[in-house]
Design a protein around this motif. Structure first.
Motif, mmCIF file in Angstrom:
data_model
loop_
_atom_site.group_PDB
_atom_site.id
_atom_site.type_symbol
_atom_site.label_atom_id
_atom_site.label_comp_id
_atom_site.label_asym_id
_atom_site.label_seq_id
_atom_site.Cartn_x
_atom_site.Cartn_y
_atom_site.Cartn_z
ATOM 1 N N SER A 1 104.501 -62.749 50.109
ATOM 2 C CA SER A 1 103.483 -62.772 49.054
ATOM 3 C C SER A 1 102.456 -61.668 49.274
ATOM 4 O O SER A 1 101.982 -61.468 50.398
ATOM 5 N N VAL A 2 102.123 -60.986 48.187
ATOM 6 C CA VAL A 2 101.109 -59.933 48.217
ATOM 7 C C VAL A 2 100.088 -60.208 47.124
ATOM 8 O O VAL A 2 100.444 -60.542 45.994
ATOM 9 N N TYR A 3 98.820 -60.072 47.480
ATOM 10 C CA TYR A 3 97.715 -60.322 46.557
ATOM 11 C C TYR A 3 96.858 -59.064 46.461
ATOM 12 O O TYR A 3 96.659 -58.368 47.454
ATOM 13 N N TRP A 4 96.319 -58.820 45.275
ATOM 14 C CA TRP A 4 95.398 -57.705 45.075
ATOM 15 C C TRP A 4 94.045 -58.245 44.622
ATOM 16 O O TRP A 4 93.978 -59.135 43.761
ATOM 17 N N TYR A 5 92.987 -57.679 45.204
ATOM 18 C CA TYR A 5 91.623 -58.072 44.851
ATOM 19 C C TYR A 5 90.794 -56.821 44.589
ATOM 20 O O TYR A 5 91.012 -55.778 45.205
ATOM 21 N N GLN A 6 89.813 -56.969 43.709
ATOM 22 C CA GLN A 6 88.825 -55.925 43.486
ATOM 23 C C GLN A 6 87.509 -56.401 44.088
ATOM 24 O O GLN A 6 87.075 -57.532 43.829
ATOM 25 N N GLN A 7 86.889 -55.558 44.907
ATOM 26 C CA GLN A 7 85.602 -55.910 45.486
ATOM 27 C C GLN A 7 84.564 -54.882 45.042
ATOM 28 O O GLN A 7 84.470 -53.795 45.611
ATOM 29 N N ALA A 8 83.840 -55.229 43.995
ATOM 30 C CA ALA A 8 82.754 -54.383 43.516
ATOM 31 C C ALA A 8 81.464 -54.886 44.134
ATOM 32 O O ALA A 8 81.344 -56.062 44.480
ATOM 33 N N LEU A 9 80.508 -54.004 44.235
ATOM 34 C CA LEU A 9 79.258 -54.332 44.907
ATOM 35 C C LEU A 9 78.604 -55.572 44.315
ATOM 36 O O LEU A 9 78.374 -55.654 43.115
ATOM 37 N N GLY A 10 78.341 -56.551 45.175
ATOM 38 C CA GLY A 10 77.622 -57.747 44.757
ATOM 39 C C GLY A 10 78.430 -58.798 44.021
ATOM 40 O O GLY A 10 77.891 -59.836 43.636
ATOM 41 N N LEU A 11 79.724 -58.537 43.811
ATOM 42 C CA LEU A 11 80.531 -59.487 43.031
ATOM 43 C C LEU A 11 81.529 -60.259 43.866
ATOM 44 O O LEU A 11 82.270 -61.084 43.341
ATOM 45 N N GLY A 12 81.576 -60.024 45.134
ATOM 46 C CA GLY A 12 82.569 -60.722 45.941
ATOM 47 C C GLY A 12 83.961 -60.180 45.670
ATOM 48 O O GLY A 12 84.128 -59.075 45.152
ATOM 49 N N LEU A 13 84.958 -60.952 46.018
ATOM 50 C CA LEU A 13 86.350 -60.539 45.819
ATOM 51 C C LEU A 13 86.851 -61.149 44.516
ATOM 52 O O LEU A 13 86.870 -62.375 44.358
ATOM 53 N N GLN A 14 87.281 -60.295 43.609
ATOM 54 C CA GLN A 14 87.810 -60.754 42.326
ATOM 55 C C GLN A 14 89.343 -60.672 42.349
ATOM 56 O O GLN A 14 89.902 -59.594 42.572
ATOM 57 N N PHE A 15 89.999 -61.795 42.101
ATOM 58 C CA PHE A 15 91.462 -61.852 42.135
ATOM 59 C C PHE A 15 92.054 -61.029 40.997
ATOM 60 O O PHE A 15 91.688 -61.192 39.833
ATOM 61 N N LEU A 16 92.987 -60.162 41.341
ATOM 62 C CA LEU A 16 93.656 -59.306 40.356
ATOM 63 C C LEU A 16 95.073 -59.788 40.062
ATOM 64 O O LEU A 16 95.414 -60.119 38.939
ATOM 65 N N LEU A 17 95.923 -59.785 41.091
ATOM 66 C CA LEU A 17 97.344 -60.043 40.902
ATOM 67 C C LEU A 17 97.919 -60.702 42.147
ATOM 68 O O LEU A 17 97.435 -60.513 43.259
ATOM 69 N N TRP A 18 99.006 -61.448 41.915
ATOM 70 C CA TRP A 18 99.762 -62.058 43.001
ATOM 71 C C TRP A 18 101.241 -61.814 42.755
ATOM 72 O O TRP A 18 101.752 -62.106 41.679
ATOM 73 N N TYR A 19 101.905 -61.253 43.746
ATOM 74 C CA TYR A 19 103.354 -61.044 43.693
ATOM 75 C C TYR A 19 104.025 -61.828 44.800
ATOM 76 O O TYR A 19 103.514 -61.904 45.927
ATOM 77 N N ASP A 20 105.186 -62.375 44.476
ATOM 78 C CA ASP A 20 105.977 -63.058 45.480
ATOM 79 C C ASP A 20 107.445 -62.880 45.148
ATOM 80 O O ASP A 20 107.846 -63.081 43.992
ATOM 81 N N GLU A 21 108.216 -62.474 46.147
ATOM 82 C CA GLU A 21 109.649 -62.248 45.953
ATOM 83 C C GLU A 21 109.941 -61.331 44.768
ATOM 84 O O GLU A 21 110.882 -61.573 44.003
ATOM 85 N N GLY A 22 109.115 -60.313 44.603
ATOM 86 C CA GLY A 22 109.368 -59.310 43.575
ATOM 87 C C GLY A 22 108.868 -59.655 42.190
ATOM 88 O O GLY A 22 108.989 -58.836 41.267
ATOM 89 N N GLU A 23 108.303 -60.844 42.022
ATOM 90 C CA GLU A 23 107.871 -61.282 40.702
ATOM 91 C C GLU A 23 106.343 -61.403 40.654
ATOM 92 O O GLU A 23 105.711 -61.791 41.638
ATOM 93 N N GLU A 24 105.774 -61.115 39.487
ATOM 94 C CA GLU A 24 104.350 -61.375 39.289
ATOM 95 C C GLU A 24 104.168 -62.867 39.054
ATOM 96 O O GLU A 24 104.723 -63.423 38.106
ATOM 97 N N ARG A 25 103.393 -63.529 39.894
ATOM 98 C CA ARG A 25 103.253 -64.986 39.819
ATOM 99 C C ARG A 25 101.968 -65.410 39.101
ATOM 100 O O ARG A 25 101.911 -66.454 38.482
ATOM 101 N N ASN A 26 100.937 -64.606 39.213
ATOM 102 C CA ASN A 26 99.668 -64.959 38.589
ATOM 103 C C ASN A 26 98.816 -63.708 38.496
ATOM 104 O O ASN A 26 99.005 -62.751 39.269
ATOM 105 N N ARG A 27 97.907 -63.666 37.506
ATOM 106 C CA ARG A 27 96.988 -62.557 37.411
ATOM 107 C C ARG A 27 95.599 -63.063 37.049
ATOM 108 O O ARG A 27 95.461 -64.122 36.429
ATOM 109 N N GLY A 28 94.602 -62.320 37.438
ATOM 110 C CA GLY A 28 93.224 -62.699 37.155
ATOM 111 C C GLY A 28 92.782 -62.184 35.796
ATOM 112 O O GLY A 28 93.579 -61.655 35.019
#
Lengths: 112, 114
Positions: free
Chosen positions: B31-58
């Motif tokens: 599983s691979v997850y992508w997050y965006q961390q902009a100043l003051g906003l914490g970690l914002q969930f972008l995308l989740w991939y598992d076994e080659g498939e997109e499983r969820n997106r923010g």
């Protein structure tokens, strides 16, 4: 829904204790805690699953109250190395909807 | 054991351009997850991939996309870059899906839009 962390920032002297809270407006399935030092990657601390168990890791422990939809991170006898920003990540559902929603973080500064 | 690696470390682009960020997970992690961390906003969930498939997106527009390759490495593509896309982009990996699996983060790619 982004969880709310409090306080936003806290300054301690070495050896003092601190509590960081993480609250959600929705029911939680799990809570993950991470620490991020400036310019570094977030580092995993612990996971709490619903059931109200308390976990410990050295002098850092945490609790999860699923009824109150909140988790607390306890730092005992703080060390200089504890300085950093602490994030809680909350999960509201598993399966294909699994994702962590992180709070804005709590900046902890430990001074000598 | 090698941790999560991300490249490049820094990326400077101008508005309207396209950016590609890369991530190699810890060996054995699917599983691979992508997050965006902009100043003051914490970690914002972008995308989740598992076994080659997109499983969820923010809650991000479709110009944020990605993919996961057969070796579980991942790419994040951002099209039509805007000034507000300037942020630290973090990639994380985990052993498998599940609430009891910790996510391990890379050092991130700092994307600056001029």
């Amino acid at each position: 829904q982004q969880p709310v962390q409090s306080p936003q920032a806290v300054i301690l002297r070495e050896g003092e204790d601190a509590v960081i809270n993480c609250s959600s407006s929705k029911a939680l399935y799990s809570v993950h805690w991470y620490r991020q030092k400036h310019g570094e990657a977030p580092v995993f601390l612990m996971i709490l699953l619903k059931g109200g168990e308390q976990k410990g890791h050295d002098k850092i422990s945490a609790s999860f109250n699923e009824k109150k939809q909140q988790s607390s991170l306890y730092l005992t006898a703080s060390q200089l190395s504890y300085s950093g920003t602490y994030f809680c990540g909350t999960e509201m559902g598993g399966g294909s909807n699994y994702k962590l929603t992180f709070g804005k973080g709590t900046l902890l500064t430990v001074n000598p | 054991e090698a941790g999560v690696t991300q490249s490049p470390t820094h990326l400077i682009k101008t508005r309207g351009q396209q950016a590609t960020l890369r991530c190699s997970p810890i060996s054995g992690h699917t599983s691979v997850y992508w997050y965006q961390q902009a100043l003051g906003l914490g970690l914002q969930f972008l995308l989740w991939y598992d076994e080659g498939e997109e499983r969820n997106r923010g809650n991000f527009p479709p110009r944020f996309s990605g993919r996961q390759f057969p070796n579980y490495s991942s790419e994040l593509n951002v099209n039509a870059l805007e000034l507000e896309d300037s942020a630290l982009y973090l990639c994380a990996s985990s052993l498998s899906i599940g609430s009891n699996q910790p996510q391990h983060f890379g050092d991130g790619t700092r994307l600056s839009i001029l």
